[in-house]
Design a protein around this motif. Sequence first.
Motif, PDB file in Angstrom:
ATOM      1  N   ALA A  84       0.819  -1.213   0.000  1.00 56.32           N
ATOM      2  CA  ALA A  84       0.000   0.000   0.000  1.00 56.32           C
ATOM      3  C   ALA A  84       0.851   1.260   0.000  1.00 56.32           C
ATOM      4  CB  ALA A  84      -0.937  -0.011   1.206  1.00 56.32           C
ATOM      5  N   ILE A  85       1.924   1.273   0.784  1.00 51.95           N
ATOM      6  CA  ILE A  85       2.715   2.497   0.888  1.00 51.95           C
ATOM      7  C   ILE A  85       3.477   2.769  -0.408  1.00 51.95           C
ATOM      8  CG2 ILE A  85       4.716   1.367   1.932  1.00 51.95           C
ATOM      9  CD1 ILE A  85       3.277   4.914   2.631  1.00 51.95           C
ATOM     10  N   VAL A  86       3.931   1.722  -1.090  1.00 53.19           N
ATOM     11  CA  VAL A  86       4.573   1.895  -2.396  1.00 53.19           C
ATOM     12  C   VAL A  86       3.569   2.472  -3.393  1.00 53.19           C
ATOM     13  CG1 VAL A  86       5.597   0.677  -4.360  1.00 53.19           C
ATOM     14  CG2 VAL A  86       6.328   0.133  -2.029  1.00 53.19           C
ATOM     15  N   ARG A  87       2.346   1.948  -3.354  1.00 50.65           N
ATOM     16  CA  ARG A  87       1.281   2.458  -4.233  1.00 50.65           C
ATOM     17  C   ARG A  87       0.979   3.921  -3.934  1.00 50.65           C
ATOM     18  NH1 ARG A  87      -3.553   3.475  -2.873  1.00 50.65           N
ATOM     19  NH2 ARG A  87      -3.550   2.138  -1.021  1.00 50.65           N
ATOM     20  N   GLU A  88       0.831   4.246  -2.651  1.00 54.31           N
ATOM     21  CA  GLU A  88       0.491   5.618  -2.274  1.00 54.31           C
ATOM     22  C   GLU A  88       1.583   6.605  -2.697  1.00 54.31           C
ATOM     23  OE1 GLU A  88      -2.034   7.152  -1.045  1.00 54.31           O
ATOM     24  OE2 GLU A  88      -3.377   5.559  -0.397  1.00 54.31           O
ATOM     25  N   VAL A  89       2.835   6.232  -2.489  1.00 55.51           N
ATOM     26  CA  VAL A  89       3.931   7.110  -2.871  1.00 55.51           C
ATOM     27  C   VAL A  89       3.901   7.385  -4.370  1.00 55.51           C
ATOM     28  CG1 VAL A  89       6.448   7.243  -3.131  1.00 55.51           C
ATOM     29  CG2 VAL A  89       5.451   6.588  -0.935  1.00 55.51           C
ATOM     30  N   PHE A  90       3.660   6.348  -5.157  1.00 48.54           N
ATOM     31  CA  PHE A  90       3.616   6.545  -6.604  1.00 48.54           C
ATOM     32  C   PHE A  90       2.428   7.413  -7.007  1.00 48.54           C
ATOM     33  CE2 PHE A  90       2.169   5.313 -10.865  1.00 48.54           C
ATOM     34  CZ  PHE A  90       3.290   5.693 -11.596  1.00 48.54           C
ATOM     35  N   GLU A  91       1.261   7.153  -6.424  1.00 47.64           N
ATOM     36  CA  GLU A  91       0.073   7.926  -6.790  1.00 47.64           C
ATOM     37  C   GLU A  91       0.233   9.406  -6.433  1.00 47.64           C
ATOM     38  OE1 GLU A  91      -3.247   4.340  -6.195  1.00 47.64           O
ATOM     39  OE2 GLU A  91      -3.165   6.026  -4.802  1.00 47.64           O
ATOM     40  N   GLU A  92       0.867   9.677  -5.302  1.00 45.55           N
ATOM     41  CA  GLU A  92       0.954  11.056  -4.830  1.00 45.55           C
ATOM     42  C   GLU A  92       2.152  11.823  -5.375  1.00 45.55           C
ATOM     43  OE1 GLU A  92      -1.411  10.495  -0.591  1.00 45.55           O
ATOM     44  OE2 GLU A  92       0.728  10.942  -0.572  1.00 45.55           O
ATOM     45  N   THR A  93       3.185  11.107  -5.837  1.00 39.70           N
ATOM     46  CA  THR A  93       4.398  11.801  -6.284  1.00 39.70           C
ATOM     47  C   THR A  93       4.912  11.351  -7.647  1.00 39.70           C
ATOM     48  OG1 THR A  93       5.979  10.227  -5.319  1.00 39.70           O
ATOM     49  CG2 THR A  93       5.093  11.933  -3.853  1.00 39.70           C
ATOM     50  N   GLY A  94       4.532  10.147  -8.084  1.00 42.08           N
ATOM     51  CA  GLY A  94       5.082   9.590  -9.308  1.00 42.08           C
ATOM     52  C   GLY A  94       6.433   8.933  -9.112  1.00 42.08           C
ATOM     53  N   VAL A  95       6.936   8.922  -7.885  1.00 46.68           N
ATOM     54  CA  VAL A  95       8.236   8.325  -7.591  1.00 46.68           C
ATOM     55  C   VAL A  95       8.078   6.819  -7.382  1.00 46.68           C
ATOM     56  CG1 VAL A  95      10.113   8.203  -5.889  1.00 46.68           C
ATOM     57  CG2 VAL A  95       9.198  10.427  -6.605  1.00 46.68           C
TER      58      VAL A  95
END
Length: 254
Positions: free
Chosen positions: A137-148
Amino acid sequence: MLTYSMDDYNGVVIEKQALPDSETEFVVQFNDMLSDVKAQGKQLVWFTLSIKQAAFIHLATQAGFVFHNCLEDEITLILRIQKEAYAPFVPTHSIGAGALIFNQQQQILVIREKLASNPGFKLPGGHIELGEKISEAIVREVFEETGVHSEFVGLQGFGSKKSFRFGKSNIYFLCRLNALSEQINIQDIDEIAEAKWCDVSEFVNDQYTSVFVSEIVKTLQHQQGFELVELPENNSPYKKHEVYFAGDIRKHLT
């Protein structure tokens, strides 16, 4: 008669797929079923209705059912045939996760939300979806919110908050991630106003950075955490979704 299956609490679960179309017929079949399960010495009756079957809710409550838990598209009710019958507790917490992630220059990745009351930046993160692993979930959230793009390293801490939303408490996990890319490309443009890499000192000393988040970064930036581990014996009917053990997080950061 309504069909049902047995549960693990000396109760029965009504099979919602077999409900009659008529409310009158439902009352007749329900009373027959209730007499049958009482004769068997059962203590509980569970009843889950989809949103399309909502017309049966008032019939169930008139029969003595109370609400137990609810999702967006279904509700579960329970009838205690015996007043003191045990039933599993309802969900009491929501789960969230925040990311501690740094680039090669040891800058920290932060975001600013469009609808937040605080105009400052915060750690990227969000809620864990039903059935989702914290590490995913945290990997997904980071990508959704930053694209990183990033990879999960471990847990570095957690906190809890009472009466967070809808009368439920919240558990917030602090996760350490390794950055696999640095380019900012916000995916969730409806929620996120800005994302950036920020010098740690600038972030923790900003007047709009909460004391809680500032202390998180200062305290955990170089600390050990709990590592995600795979246990070969974790294959019983009660298999854990994720298992974390204490470890030296620094070996992952070289």
